[in-house]
Design a protein around this motif. Structure first.
Motif, PDB file in Angstrom:
ATOM      1  N   GLY A  98      33.334  25.249 -22.580  1.00  0.00           N
ATOM      2  CA  GLY A  98      32.164  24.391 -22.654  1.00  0.00           C
ATOM      3  C   GLY A  98      30.881  24.932 -22.055  1.00  0.00           C
ATOM      4  N   ILE A  99      30.743  26.247 -21.946  1.00  0.00           N
ATOM      5  CA  ILE A  99      29.529  26.814 -21.379  1.00  0.00           C
ATOM      6  C   ILE A  99      29.270  28.171 -22.029  1.00  0.00           C
ATOM      7  CG2 ILE A  99      30.670  27.984 -19.454  1.00  0.00           C
ATOM      8  CD1 ILE A  99      28.276  27.120 -17.695  1.00  0.00           C
ATOM      9  N   ASP A 100      28.013  28.473 -22.273  1.00  0.00           N
ATOM     10  CA  ASP A 100      27.641  29.782 -22.808  1.00  0.00           C
ATOM     11  C   ASP A 100      27.357  30.724 -21.650  1.00  0.00           C
ATOM     12  OD1 ASP A 100      27.808  29.081 -25.500  1.00  0.00           O
ATOM     13  OD2 ASP A 100      25.759  28.304 -25.520  1.00  0.00           O
ATOM     14  N   ILE A 101      28.042  31.862 -21.639  1.00  0.00           N
ATOM     15  CA  ILE A 101      27.802  32.870 -20.613  1.00  0.00           C
ATOM     16  C   ILE A 101      26.706  33.789 -21.138  1.00  0.00           C
ATOM     17  CG2 ILE A 101      28.837  34.733 -19.261  1.00  0.00           C
ATOM     18  CD1 ILE A 101      29.876  31.888 -18.667  1.00  0.00           C
ATOM     19  N   ARG A 102      25.669  33.972 -20.334  1.00  0.00           N
ATOM     20  CA  ARG A 102      24.518  34.781 -20.726  1.00  0.00           C
ATOM     21  C   ARG A 102      24.495  36.066 -19.901  1.00  0.00           C
ATOM     22  NH1 ARG A 102      21.208  29.331 -20.317  1.00  0.00           N
ATOM     23  NH2 ARG A 102      21.405  29.940 -18.156  1.00  0.00           N
ATOM     24  N   PRO A 103      23.723  37.063 -20.337  1.00  0.00           N
ATOM     25  CA  PRO A 103      23.652  38.329 -19.599  1.00  0.00           C
ATOM     26  C   PRO A 103      23.280  38.110 -18.129  1.00  0.00           C
ATOM     27  CG  PRO A 103      22.543  38.544 -21.700  1.00  0.00           C
ATOM     28  CD  PRO A 103      22.897  37.094 -21.551  1.00  0.00           C
ATOM     29  N   GLY A 104      24.031  38.743 -17.237  1.00  0.00           N
ATOM     30  CA  GLY A 104      23.761  38.645 -15.802  1.00  0.00           C
ATOM     31  C   GLY A 104      24.518  37.542 -15.097  1.00  0.00           C
ATOM     32  N   ASP A 105      25.067  36.582 -15.849  1.00  0.00           N
ATOM     33  CA  ASP A 105      25.846  35.506 -15.215  1.00  0.00           C
ATOM     34  C   ASP A 105      27.141  36.090 -14.637  1.00  0.00           C
ATOM     35  OD1 ASP A 105      23.931  33.744 -16.079  1.00  0.00           O
ATOM     36  OD2 ASP A 105      25.154  32.838 -17.657  1.00  0.00           O
ATOM     37  N   VAL A 106      27.608  35.491 -13.565  1.00  0.00           N
ATOM     38  CA  VAL A 106      28.841  35.932 -12.917  1.00  0.00           C
ATOM     39  C   VAL A 106      29.862  34.802 -13.003  1.00  0.00           C
ATOM     40  CG1 VAL A 106      29.887  36.654 -10.744  1.00  0.00           C
ATOM     41  CG2 VAL A 106      27.594  37.441 -11.343  1.00  0.00           C
ATOM     42  N   VAL A 107      31.074  35.122 -13.485  1.00  0.00           N
ATOM     43  CA  VAL A 107      32.153  34.143 -13.589  1.00  0.00           C
ATOM     44  C   VAL A 107      33.260  34.552 -12.630  1.00  0.00           C
ATOM     45  CG1 VAL A 107      33.853  33.053 -15.100  1.00  0.00           C
ATOM     46  CG2 VAL A 107      31.624  33.731 -16.015  1.00  0.00           C
TER      47      VAL A 107
END
Length: 93
Positions: free
Chosen positions: A28-37
């Motif tokens: 349910g979330i879009d991971i974008r460049p630079g995001d940390v999971v």
């Protein structure tokens, strides 16, 4: 301060003769460049021949505009590192 979001994450781990992988897909979330999971509580070791799928909690830390821009810029240079991988024939002595 960076925005953090608590989410669930589908985790797929396989350790068989056919495949050795671990995938974590945030729900349910879009991971974008630079995001940390960061995935919390995922199994770290499974027996050879096993495949495991489960859901685990995860935290996404959103990148700011500068970090996102920097990630997009440097990604192009890091991609070119893959072009240098190759296999040379074994030299015959």
């Amino acid at each position: 301060m960076a925005e953090t979001v608590a989410i669930r994450c589908d985790v797929d781990i396989e350790k068989t003769p056919d495949s050795l992988h671990a995938h974590a897909v945030p729900d349910g979330i879009d991971i974008r460049p630079g995001d940390v999971v960061v995935v919390h509580g995922a199994p770290t070791n499974i027996a050879f021949g096993d495949r495991l799928t489960c859901q685990c909690p995860a935290t996404v830390t959103r990148a700011g505009p500068v970090a996102r821009w920097w990630t997009e810029l440097t990604a192009m240079f890091e991609l070119t590192d893959l072009y240098e991988v190759g296999f040379l024939p074994k030299e015959i002595s």
